[in-house]
Structures are given as C-alpha cells and as structure tokens.
Write a protein that holds these residues in place. Structure first.
Motif, short mmCIF file in Angstrom:
data_model
loop_
_atom_site.label_atom_id
_atom_site.label_comp_id
_atom_site.label_asym_id
_atom_site.label_seq_id
_atom_site.Cartn_x
_atom_site.Cartn_y
_atom_site.Cartn_z
N ALA A 27 0.84 -1.20 0.00
CA ALA A 27 0.00 0.00 0.00
C ALA A 27 0.88 1.25 0.00
O ALA A 27 2.03 1.22 0.45
CB ALA A 27 -0.90 -0.01 1.23
N LYS A 28 0.34 2.33 -0.49
CA LYS A 28 1.07 3.61 -0.47
C LYS A 28 1.24 4.06 0.98
O LYS A 28 0.42 3.74 1.84
CB LYS A 28 0.30 4.67 -1.23
CG LYS A 28 0.12 4.37 -2.71
CD LYS A 28 -0.76 5.44 -3.35
CE LYS A 28 -1.05 5.09 -4.81
NZ LYS A 28 -2.03 6.03 -5.41
N LEU A 301 -3.58 -5.81 0.08
CA LEU A 301 -2.54 -4.79 0.28
C LEU A 301 -1.67 -5.12 1.49
O LEU A 301 -2.17 -5.58 2.52
CB LEU A 301 -3.19 -3.42 0.50
CG LEU A 301 -4.05 -2.87 -0.63
CD1 LEU A 301 -4.64 -1.52 -0.22
CD2 LEU A 301 -3.25 -2.73 -1.92
N GLU A 311 -8.07 5.59 3.79
CA GLU A 311 -6.93 5.75 2.86
C GLU A 311 -6.73 4.49 2.02
O GLU A 311 -6.36 4.56 0.85
CB GLU A 311 -5.66 6.09 3.65
CG GLU A 311 -5.70 7.48 4.28
CD GLU A 311 -4.34 8.14 4.34
OE1 GLU A 311 -3.51 7.92 3.45
OE2 GLU A 311 -4.10 8.89 5.31
N LEU A 312 -6.96 3.32 2.62
CA LEU A 312 -6.80 2.07 1.86
C LEU A 312 -7.89 1.93 0.80
O LEU A 312 -7.63 1.51 -0.33
CB LEU A 312 -6.85 0.88 2.83
CG LEU A 312 -5.73 0.84 3.87
CD1 LEU A 312 -5.95 -0.28 4.87
CD2 LEU A 312 -4.36 0.69 3.19
N GLU A 314 -9.43 4.38 -0.63
CA GLU A 314 -9.13 5.36 -1.68
C GLU A 314 -8.12 4.80 -2.69
O GLU A 314 -8.22 5.02 -3.89
CB GLU A 314 -8.58 6.63 -1.03
CG GLU A 314 -8.40 7.79 -1.99
CD GLU A 314 -7.90 9.04 -1.28
OE1 GLU A 314 -8.21 9.20 -0.09
OE2 GLU A 314 -7.20 9.83 -1.91
N GLN A 315 -7.13 4.04 -2.16
CA GLN A 315 -6.15 3.42 -3.05
C GLN A 315 -6.78 2.35 -3.93
O GLN A 315 -6.22 1.98 -4.97
CB GLN A 315 -5.02 2.80 -2.23
CG GLN A 315 -4.12 3.82 -1.57
CD GLN A 315 -2.99 3.18 -0.80
OE1 GLN A 315 -2.35 2.25 -1.29
NE2 GLN A 315 -2.77 3.65 0.41
N CYS A 316 -7.91 1.83 -3.49
CA CYS A 316 -8.63 0.81 -4.26
C CYS A 316 -9.69 1.43 -5.16
O CYS A 316 -10.64 0.75 -5.58
CB CYS A 316 -9.26 -0.21 -3.32
SG CYS A 316 -8.05 -1.21 -2.41
#
Length: 446
Positions: A27-28, A301, A311-312, A314-316
């Motif tokens: 993950a970022k 992730l 935030e996770l 959003e990354q998806c």
C-alpha cells in the motif's frame, strides 16, 4: 479429505473470487498513522515518545504495561504529531500515537536479524517474539509469547498452523500461503524450537488447492512439518474446531489447546515471526484484503498498521455508490464501523464495504423451535435458550447453560430461519457474566 471433522458449522457463500487471484501489493504510505496503544487485552501500553519526536521505522514507541500487552513500534519513519484518543473498530475510544510519515521509510538501527538462532534457549526466543510485539493475526490479537509460555506441567507435542481462512471474502492468508509459503514454514520452525516440539501441522481448507500445493512443496523441505487438507466449512479456523479437524482431539469446555497437547498460531503470525528473526522487523505491517461489492477495485494490500480504512479504500478506487456497511474483518465475526477513519490494527485481516443488497437487514421473527441453531452450533450449545435467558436478563441461567463457551462465530444467527439476533444476545450475556465474575473476584480480594 481430512480424517476428522468438527460438529456443526455452515458453508456460506465464499465471495473470495474477486481477490483470490490478486497478488499482494504494498500500500502507499498513508498521510497519517494511528498506532493503537490499547491492545484487545485491555492493557494500556506506556508511550516512550512525545509529540514532536522524530522516529524511525521499527522504533519502539510504547512498552507493555502488563503481561497481556505487547510493545508497539513505528510502522515507518516520520514525526510524532500527537498522542490522544481515537475511535477503534470495537467502537471504543482508545489511545493512539499519531505519526506523520516523512516519506523516507528509514529503518531503525535496532532492527537487525537474529543470527544465532541455533544457540538461543526457548526463553530467549520467546523474549524476542515478545519484544517484537507479535500477536495472533487471525483477529484476536492474543500475545504470541503468552501462548508459547506454557505451564510447567503442560505437555505439548504439536504446533498447529491455521491456514484455514474460513471467513467469506478474506484472502489475505491465502495469498500469504501462495507468495510466502517458505516464510510460513520458517516461522513454524522457529515456533517449534520455542515450544520444544518436533511436529507441525498446517491446516488449509480444500477451497484453496493452489495454497495446499504451495505449502506442501515448502513443507517437504522441513522435517516434521506436514500439510492437511480440510473440508471447507465455517468456522474451521476457530482453534478448537481446527484441532478437532486436523488432529481428532477434543478440547473440553473451559480448557485451552495446550491441555490437549497443542499450540495454535495463524499463518500470518508465522510470517511475522520469520520477519523478525530473518529481517529484523517487529510487527509493523500486515496483509489486508480490501473487498466487497462497494469497493471499486478490490485488492490484497501490504499495509502499515495504523493506516485508516479510508486511505486504503481510496487506493482501491474508492466506493462504488454509497456503501451500506463497512466491516473490519470477515462478515461472520468482523465488526461494523461507523466511519472509514478507523485505523487498522495488528489483527485486521480484511476491510469489507458492502452494498445495500449484501448488507440487507431482516426483521427478526418469533422462534419456531426448529432446532437449526442447535444443530449448527460448533460448540454444542443451545443458542435459542441462551438468547431467551439473555433477553430476560437471567444471567445465572445463561452461565449455567455455558454461555461463556460461545466462540461468537455467528453460525446460529446465520442459520436461524427467523433471522433472530442470537449471537448478539449471547455476546451480551457473556459481557454481563464477565462483569459479575470480576465483581465477585474483587469482593473476594477485599
């Protein structure tokens, strides 16, 4: 097929296909991390950093304040921007250390691999595991060093690695077994040395044939380690059910796995043990499955512990429409949360965002005395009876009917044709019984 199986259980729709084939992706770095210092055990850790401090990845942030707590470490390098309350997945308001990452992810000098494993005693190995903050990563977050520290009269002959992953939707352990099978076996070998046993059994449900193949190949190089294929049935991953399915041993009511010669650890926990000894890393990250029909692009992730669900997600790719329910963990035993701001913990293996169709709420109807909840209960309890005592507030009767043996798997509620909230009632009874027991203990101590 396994030689044994456990009583009861169910086989809900798996819903694992959307992520089972997706490799683990780092993950970022999040914009902010909230490291919880209030473990599931209820023991508060004592911070040793203050607002404004610069910290490194893997640096110790807080020491345990009690036997059932573990130290916590910084998941990345950055600045401590505060210590204060945060809403957790349980709904409670707990304490956390907030870190603003600097983007460099610099590793602390204290994070060094263990190069003298063969010369270490059991106690020294257990001490290293404790100092790394390693806990059960299947959800309960029970400290691993406590599991490994056996009573003097305990006779344990087998380490059991839980690779069942019986909860629908979750595939984090499945991917670990495919991508880090060697590390799971390596972690198991270290745990075997800590326990002084020569046998490990790795249980994997038969809906993951590729994981069984990968684990069998990795185990073939490790003496004493074997893989057992298990019938796919929830709650196969619960300790007592897993012991019955893999070893044919019954754990009596009120007893723990070591009473029948077994210690159980999750596959992800074994990986974290290998990470500590071979790479010097304390438990600061874990694999989390982000899925559900309300997630645009589901994923597995590798997450810095303390990253918020928001935030996770959003990354998806964010949400598809408006989610009806957000759950930490699997749909059977997970906890619904009211906000995506909740940070991930060491025991969080999945975040589900469900649509209205998936999260449909039914109106409970009167009990029709069908007995399906009794047939399905893997602990041999009578959920409908416990529900009755709980709703009436008759806690003595609930305790006499073994409410405290409930593992809260939710099978009774799932199987009930009247859609009654059985497991929620039993959880209430367990809470009230626990409060009464604690009050009685305090009265005796006076």
């Amino acid at each position: 097929m396994p030689k044994w199986s456990f009583r009861g259980g169910t086989h809900p729709p798996e819903n694992k296909s959307s992520t089972a084939g997706l490799p683990i992706v780092p993950a970022k770095l999040p914009s902010r991390i909230a490291v919880l210092i209030h473990a599931n055990s209820g023991c508060l850790q004592a911070p040793i950093v203050a607002k404004g401090d610069q910290v490194q990845k893997g640096q110790l942030l807080a020491n345990p304040g009690a036997k059932l707590a573990v130290p916590v470490h910084s998941p990345t390098s950055g600045k401590v921007v505060g210590i204060g309350p945060v809403r957790t997945a349980s709904g409670a308001l707990d304490q956390a250390i907030f870190i603003e990452p600097d983007g460099e992810d610099r590793l602390a000098e204290t994070c060094a691999p263990v190069t003298n494993l063969e010369s270490l005693s059991k106690e020294q190995i257990i001490g290293i595991i404790m100092d790394a903050g390693i806990v059960g990563m299947g959800g309960a977050e029970f400290p691993t060093h406590v599991k490994l520290t056996l009573p003097a009269n305990a006779k344990v002959d087998t380490l059991l690695i839980n690779g069942a992953e019986c909860e629908p939707y979750l595939t984090a352990d499945h991917r670990l077994m495919l991508e880090r099978s060697g590390d799971i076996v390596r972690g198991a070998q270290i745990l075997m040395k800590a326990l002084g046993v020569t046998r490990t059994v790795i249980g994997v449900e038969d809906n993951k044939p590729d994981a069984i193949e990968a684990m069998t190949k990795a185990a073939s190089k490790a003496p004493g380690v074997e893989v057992v294929s298990l019938r796919t049935r929830y709650p196969q991953g619960s300790e007592k059910q897993l012991i019955k399915s893999t070893l044919g041993r019954d754990v009596p009511p009120g007893c723990l796995p070591f009473h029948v010669g077994v210690v159980v650890n999750n596959a992800a926990t074994a990986v974290s043990v290998a990470d500590r000894f071979d790479r010097g890393l304390p438990l600061i990250e874990r694999v989390v499955t982000i899925t559900g029909s309300a997630i645009a692009h589901p994923a597995n992730l590798l997450v810095k512990i303390g990253t918020s669900a928001g935030e996770l997600i959003e990354q998806c790719g964010g949400f598809v429409g408006e989610p009806a329910k957000l759950i930490f963990g699997g749909p059977m035993m997970g906890m619904a949360v009211s906000s995506p701001d909740v940070p991930t913990s060491k025991g969080c293996s999945g975040i589900l965002a469900l649509s209205r169709a998936e999260a449909r709420v039914y109106e409970p109807m009167p009990c029709i005395r069908c007995g399906r909840c009794i047939e399905a209960c893997p602990m041999g309890l009578e959920p409908a009876v416990l529900h009755q005592w709980s709703d009436s507030g008759i806690w003595d009767q609930a305790e006499a009917c073994h409410a405290m043996d409930c593992i809260e798997c939710g099978v009774c509620s799932y199987e009930c044709p009247s859609r009654r909230n059985l497991v929620q009632s039993i959880k209430r009874a367990k809470f009230e019984i626990g409060v009464r027991r604690q009050a009685a203990k305090e009265r005796r101590a006076k």
